[in-house]
Design a protein around this motif. Structure first.
Motif, PDB file in Angstrom:
ATOM      1  N   GLY A  54       0.801  -1.207   0.000  1.00 26.24           N
ATOM      2  CA  GLY A  54       0.000   0.000   0.000  1.00 26.24           C
ATOM      3  C   GLY A  54       0.836   1.259   0.000  1.00 26.24           C
ATOM      4  N   LEU A  55       0.123   2.338  -0.052  1.00 27.33           N
ATOM      5  CA  LEU A  55       0.711   3.674  -0.086  1.00 27.33           C
ATOM      6  C   LEU A  55      -0.086   4.533   0.879  1.00 27.33           C
ATOM      7  N   TYR A  56       0.627   5.355   1.637  1.00 27.87           N
ATOM      8  CA  TYR A  56      -0.010   6.279   2.573  1.00 27.87           C
ATOM      9  C   TYR A  56       0.676   7.628   2.446  1.00 27.87           C
ATOM     10  N   GLY A  57      -0.109   8.680   2.430  1.00 27.61           N
ATOM     11  CA  GLY A  57       0.441  10.023   2.381  1.00 27.61           C
ATOM     12  C   GLY A  57      -0.642  11.043   2.605  1.00 27.61           C
ATOM     13  N   GLN A  58      -0.393  12.227   2.086  1.00 23.18           N
ATOM     14  CA  GLN A  58      -1.371  13.301   2.220  1.00 23.18           C
ATOM     15  C   GLN A  58      -1.182  14.315   1.111  1.00 23.18           C
ATOM     16  N   THR A  59      -2.213  15.074   0.887  1.00 26.15           N
ATOM     17  CA  THR A  59      -2.123  16.190  -0.033  1.00 26.15           C
ATOM     18  C   THR A  59      -2.309  17.474   0.766  1.00 26.15           C
ATOM     19  N   GLY A  60      -1.629  18.510   0.312  1.00 19.39           N
ATOM     20  CA  GLY A  60      -1.740  19.809   0.961  1.00 19.39           C
ATOM     21  C   GLY A  60      -0.848  20.814   0.263  1.00 19.39           C
ATOM     22  N   TRP A  61      -1.288  22.051   0.233  1.00 25.79           N
ATOM     23  CA  TRP A  61      -0.557  23.154  -0.399  1.00 25.79           C
ATOM     24  C   TRP A  61      -0.175  22.822  -1.835  1.00 25.79           C
ATOM     25  N   GLY A  62      -1.018  22.041  -2.506  1.00 22.17           N
ATOM     26  CA  GLY A  62      -0.788  21.724  -3.907  1.00 22.17           C
ATOM     27  C   GLY A  62       0.189  20.592  -4.151  1.00 22.17           C
ATOM     28  N   TRP A  63       0.569  19.870  -3.096  1.00 24.98           N
ATOM     29  CA  TRP A  63       1.533  18.788  -3.213  1.00 24.98           C
ATOM     30  C   TRP A  63       0.959  17.476  -2.688  1.00 24.98           C
TER      31      TRP A  63
END
Length: 143
Positions: A54-63
């Motif tokens: 799997g993959l885990y992350g986040q989006t924010g400030w256009g990234w």
């Protein structure tokens, strides 16, 4: 003048960590605008329902920031890492992200990310000892 104390711990209370993070996010939001952070997770399960990657992350400030990308040994070598990245990038674009970043100290993962169009923009030698930690980025949207 105020009096302060410093406390060092390797077992911080979860609510204190949350308060620390919340205060930093509030400061940053006031300084540069809301990040509009959203978590992003993609899971790979086998036919029995066992987690195989799997993959885990986040989006924010256009990234898009990919914090974790893991594959079980029997899921490797089948293009799954590239599929995870591609799926995350599609979602990131839908959320308005213009770019993505990830880091690794694994030479095999580095090759995967380079094949997926990421480029190294920085390195830390001996992180961990004997390895190089590479920081990569990829443009998701053209201007």
């Amino acid at each position: 003048m105020n009096t302060f104390s410093l406390t060092l711990t390797d077992n911080p209370e979860p609510e204190r960590l949350k308060a620390l993070g919340d205060n930093l996010m509030d400061f940053n939001d006031a300084d540069v605008g809301s990040a509009q952070r959203r978590l992003l997770a993609i899971f790979i399960d086998d036919e029995a329902g066992a987690l195989k990657g799997g993959l885990y992350g986040q989006t924010g400030w256009g990234w898009l920031y990919v914090q974790w990308l893991w594959l079980d040994q029997d899921a490797r070598g089948q293009g799954m890492a590239g599929q995870l990245l591609a799926k995350a990038e599609v979602e990131a674009r839908a959320r308005g992200c213009h770019s993505a970043h990830i880091d690794t100290f694994n030479p095999l993962a580095l090759k995967v990310y380079l094949r997926a169009g990421y480029e190294v923009f920085g390195v830390l030698e001996d992180f961990p000892q004997g390895r190089t930690r590479s920081f990569l980025k990829k443009r998701l949207m053209t201007d």
